[in-house]
Scaffold this motif. Structure first.
Motif: not given
Lengths: 605, 286
Positions: A36-63
């Motif tokens: 499961l962990v391996a699949l999730a990592s491989v399929l990360a581009p499909l599963l992820a809702t956001h870009d992992p490196n895009t910072a956003s000031v509005q969402h700092v430490l968002a709940k």
């Protein structure tokens, strides 16, 4: 014994390690988790809702919730997306370390183990050096030199891990290298590459796979550790760097540290448990192999037993020679049965309805081929049956007591003092950690209750008696310093040290050269005469029987088939099995004769 | 000698000793022997006499440091690996222990086809050859798909013989091939050895510590002692009327399976030992 043409049932087909793991609960759970962990990592581009490196000031430490399922970190990056992408890098980094360690460790281990020589010494030194290096310090130093590259530090860590594989492979290869089947393959003209691939790699494959799972877990943990210390590459998401970020903000957003910690923990635990499960399965598979061999032998014995019962064949008993003055009866075995408990609750009988009488001053030969039960009979008189074996019936009367009924404590008094034993393999029956002298003295002090000085005197006298040229030197020697023939003399000295009434000798000369055998037989004859012992001589060699025995009992598949004075057996054998055994003796057959080859016109030297 | 298949001359085998600048251990100290086509040469000796080492030297498994081993006139003691591979069609081996000489994880078919792969024999031809080999050693064809552990010692030794025969060798080195077997199994495996020799004319270098076995099988016999051959000649002569004192001692030490004759034999042995001791004393005086 008739060599039955393959009546053995076909063994179970080899089940692959993977298939067997599927029946192992922990194995299945850890494999599912890892997949499961391996699949999730491989399929990360499909599963992820956001870009992992895009910072956003509005969402700092968002709940958690509000667009970010697991919340956002100190730079406002989506935690779930980062977790998924970080899996790619963390796993790839750990796999890189594993690959480097495997390539280096396994190839070096194979080469050093198979060829030996200078490469062997050099690589052993090198692994020693690598193992002495503190891994974390080396990695920190490396970072200072090459900069914060995760890939490079993982490669260096792979080098540091390679001794684990080197030592594993090296040990397996050196064990296999001198196997006769490897020699046979070399004589067959197989190249080294083929021999290594076919005969040696198969042996190391399983332990290497197990070790790999462990190493992968270590690599993931170490990598997370490095990143957690802030020594990693800031540009790529990893579980370790997420841990670092979460730890810094642990008071503002306590859940941040939870997710990467959970993933790292679970993956490492799963890898370790998987390794354990694989080892369990491999070790379990070794069990049935042994069992099936024993079971096959037992099955054959049981078949033969059934056949004998059907035939209703009773043992042939020869009458005593009239001029023989029969001594007092020392040992009377009646209707003895020996069985081994099987895992399925049944009992396999290896000795059935055996009767045996040994008189004082008589050498009684117990003859038969392997699997005939002769050794089992001898051991049951000593009550020293191997694990799982027990006396299933009958009685063993010795000096008015039934040995089959004695408690273990009472039996200890009889063993050594009244009944002594000479084994087949002299070397493996001497403890290499003690001197010959101390091993001779100990039983005498216990059995006879004499002082140390007296025991020493007696031991030296005994060593001289059994024909050891320099008793003092042998007394102080360790077992590896003396030859096999000498070791057997020492054991004979030990056996007669308490002047037993009955001596049980299990193939006492089989492991010795013929010239040594002749001398040991002479010694046994003299001692038997001197001490007027009864002797049970277990052997398959009819020459030894003819040399030493007064009476002979022939055994086949756990039964006595013929018994009588030695001359009657040799000259008037009646049972077909005894005749067959005597017929197989080569001593009286004609030599092969002269070499002739017509094509070469037979020019002889 | 022109008709020698294998000609061993003054062969020395040395194993390096442990420790710095120690004398190497000489397992063979100049051994000479020849084997003709289709002949059995028996090699008798006690443990440590070097008989197994000589067999291994012929196979290229022991370090030959002196002398020559010629096969059909060609020097093979220093053969390269490539040359050794060619020789595998000519010289083969059967080891003592049928339990460790077969890889436990390979089926009989895999074991028997392994030497054939060196010759690049096709799959179908290889399968036919396996059936033929099993028939030659009197094992049923169904044996091919079993693992070695399913067989008895005698049957395993038959598989080992079949593997040795796979490449049609001219010489088989037999290193104590019947020592680990039961008496009656031993007799049958020896009959198989003789039968195969009479059919295909292969030569044997038959190493054994058992005098009776060697006498039964060998045309000529060599007796080894401390890395040297002390007696060498026709089987009947060496085993019937030995000349060397060591050979005499060796043959007198083997017990005869007959109580009355053994009693006589035993007395003869003690007399011989006494005689040899006296001769030694006299020799040392002179």
């Amino acid at each position: 014994m008739i060599e039955t043409p393959l009546a053995v049932p076909a063994g179970a087909a080899k089940v692959s390690l993977f298939r067997r793991l599927l029946t192992h609960p922990t194995g299945v759970v850890s494999m599912v988790l890892l997949v499961l962990v391996a699949l999730a990592s491989v399929l990360a581009p499909l599963l992820a809702t956001h870009d992992p490196n895009t910072a956003s000031v509005q969402h700092v430490l968002a709940k958690a919730g509000s667009g970010h399922i697991l919340g956002a970190d100190s730079a406002g990056r989506d935690v779930l997306s980062r977790l998924l992408f970080a899996g790619q890098f963390s796993l790839a980094g750990a796999l890189l370390a594993l690959a480097v360690a495997l390539v280096l460790g396994v190839t070096a281990g194979l080469a050093a183990g198979y060829y030996g020589g200078w490469f062997d010494s050099a690589s052993s030194w090198l692994t020693g050096l690598l193992m002495a290096l503190p891994g974390m310090v080396v990695l920190l130093a490396a970072r200072a030199v090459v900069g914060p590259s995760m890939w490079l530090s993982m490669m260096i860590f792979g080098v540091l891990l390679s001794p684990a594989f080197f030592r594993l492979v090296y040990a397996s290869v050196t064990a296999v290298r001198n196997e006769l089947y490897v020699d046979a393959a070399r004589v067959s003209g197989l190249s080294d590459v083929r021999i290594i691939g076919r005969h040696i790699l198969t042996v190391v494959r399983a332990p290497v796979i197990i070790q790999s799972a462990m190493v992968l877990g270590i690599a993931i943990a170490i990598q997370a550790g490095l990143e957690f210390l802030g020594l990693g590459d800031r540009n790529i998401p990893t579980w370790g760097s997420m841990l670092n970020d979460g730890f810094i903000n642990i008071f503002k957003s306590p859940t941040l540290v939870l997710w990467p910690a959970l993933v790292i923990g679970l993956v490492c635990i799963a890898l370790t448990l998987l390794a354990n499960a694989m080892r369990d399965e491999l070790e379990r598979s070794r069990g049935p192999v042994k069992k099936s061999r024993k079971a096959a032998a037992a099955g054959a014995a049981a078949d033969a037993e059934g056949a004998a019962e059907k035939r209703g064949v009773a043992a042939v008993v020869h009458a005593d020679e009239p001029n023989e003055d029969a001594g007092e009866i020392l040992l009377e075995v009646t209707d003895l049965g020996v069985g081994y408990d099987q895992p399925d609750g049944s009992t396999t009988h290896v000795v059935n309805h055996v009767n045996l009488t040994v008189r004082r001053g008589e050498v009684h030969g117990l003859v038969g081929e392997s699997g005939s039960g002769k050794t089992q009979t001898a051991f049951s008189i000593l009550r020293l049956l191997p694990q799982g074996g027990r006396i299933t019936g009958g009685s063993i009367f010795f000096e008015g007591k039934d040995l089959a009924q004695l408690s273990e404590k009472e039996m200890t008094k009889v063993r050594g003092k009244r009944i002594a034993y000479i084994p087949q393999e002299p070397m493996s029956n001497l403890d290499s950690a003690f001197t010959i002298g101390s091993q001779l003295m100990e039983p005498m002090r216990v059995c006879l209750g004499i002082s140390k000085a007296e025991a020493r005197k007696r031991a030296l006298a005994l060593l001289a008696r059994v024909g050891i040229p320099n008793p003092e030197r042998t007394f102080d020697a360790y077992p590896h310093q003396i030859s096999g023939g000498m070791a057997q003399r020492v054991l004979i000295a030990g056996a007669v040290s308490c002047e037993p009434d009955l001596l049980i000798a299990d193939e006492p000369t089989t492991a010795l050269d013929v010239t040594v055998q002749a001398e040991v037989l002479n010694l046994l004859r003299e001692l038997q005469d001197e001490l007027n012992m009864g002797v049970i001589l277990v052997t398959h060699n009819f020459g030894v029987v003819a040399d030493l025995c007064d009476r002979v009992t022939v055994m086949q598949t756990g039964r006595v088939v013929e018994t009588g004075p030695v001359r009657s057996i040799f000259n008037h054998a009646q049972h077909p099995y005894t005749r067959q055994l005597l017929g197989a003796i080569l001593e009286d057959t004609a030599p092969r004769g002269h070499y002739t080859l017509k094509e070469l016109n037979g020019v002889t030297s | 000698m022109t008709d020698a298949l294998l000609d061993i001359k003054d062969v020395v085998v040395e194993y390096p000793s442990k420790g710095f600048r120690k004398e190497p251990f000489k397992a063979l100290k100049g051994v000479s022997l020849d084997i003709r086509q289709g002949e059995t040469v028996g090699l008798v000796g006690e443990s440590g006499s070097g008989k197994t080492t000589l067999g291994r030297a012929v196979l290229g498994l022991a370090p030959v440091t002196g002398g020559s081993i010629k096969y059909r006139g060609q020097e093979i003691s220093k053969a390269t690996r490539a040359r050794r591979r060619d020789l595998s069609h000519e010289i083969q081996v059967v080891f003592q222990d049928p339990y460790t000489s077969l890889n436990p994880s390979m089926t009989i078919e895999q074991i028997l086809t392994e030497p054939l792969t060196v010759r690049k024999v096709g799959r179908r031809a290889a399968n036919e050859r396996v059936a033929e080999l099993l028939d030659q050693v009197r094992l049923p064809p169904g044996a091919a798909h079993r693992l070695p552990r399913e067989f008895s010692g005698g049957q395993r030794q038959r598989v080992a013989i079949a593997r040795a025969l796979a490449l049609d060798p001219k010489l088989i080195v037999c290193d104590e091939p019947v020592s680990a077997l039961d008496l009656s199994t031993q007799a049958r495996v020896m009959e198989l050895f003789i039968e195969i020799q009479e059919r295909i004319g292969v030569a044997y270098l038959f190493v054994s510590h058992d005098l009776a076995v060697v006498r039964h099988l060998s045309h000529r016999v060599a007796v080894m002692y401390h890395g040297e051959i002390v007696e060498w000649g026709g089987g009947e002569q060496v085993t019937g009327a030995p000349e060397h004192p060591y050979t005499q001692r060796l043959f007198m030490a083997a017990p005869i399976p007959d109580p009355d004759r053994q009693a006589q034999h035993r007395a003869d042995r003690l007399r011989l030992l006494e005689l040899q001791r006296e001769q030694d004393v006299q020799a040392s005086v002179v």
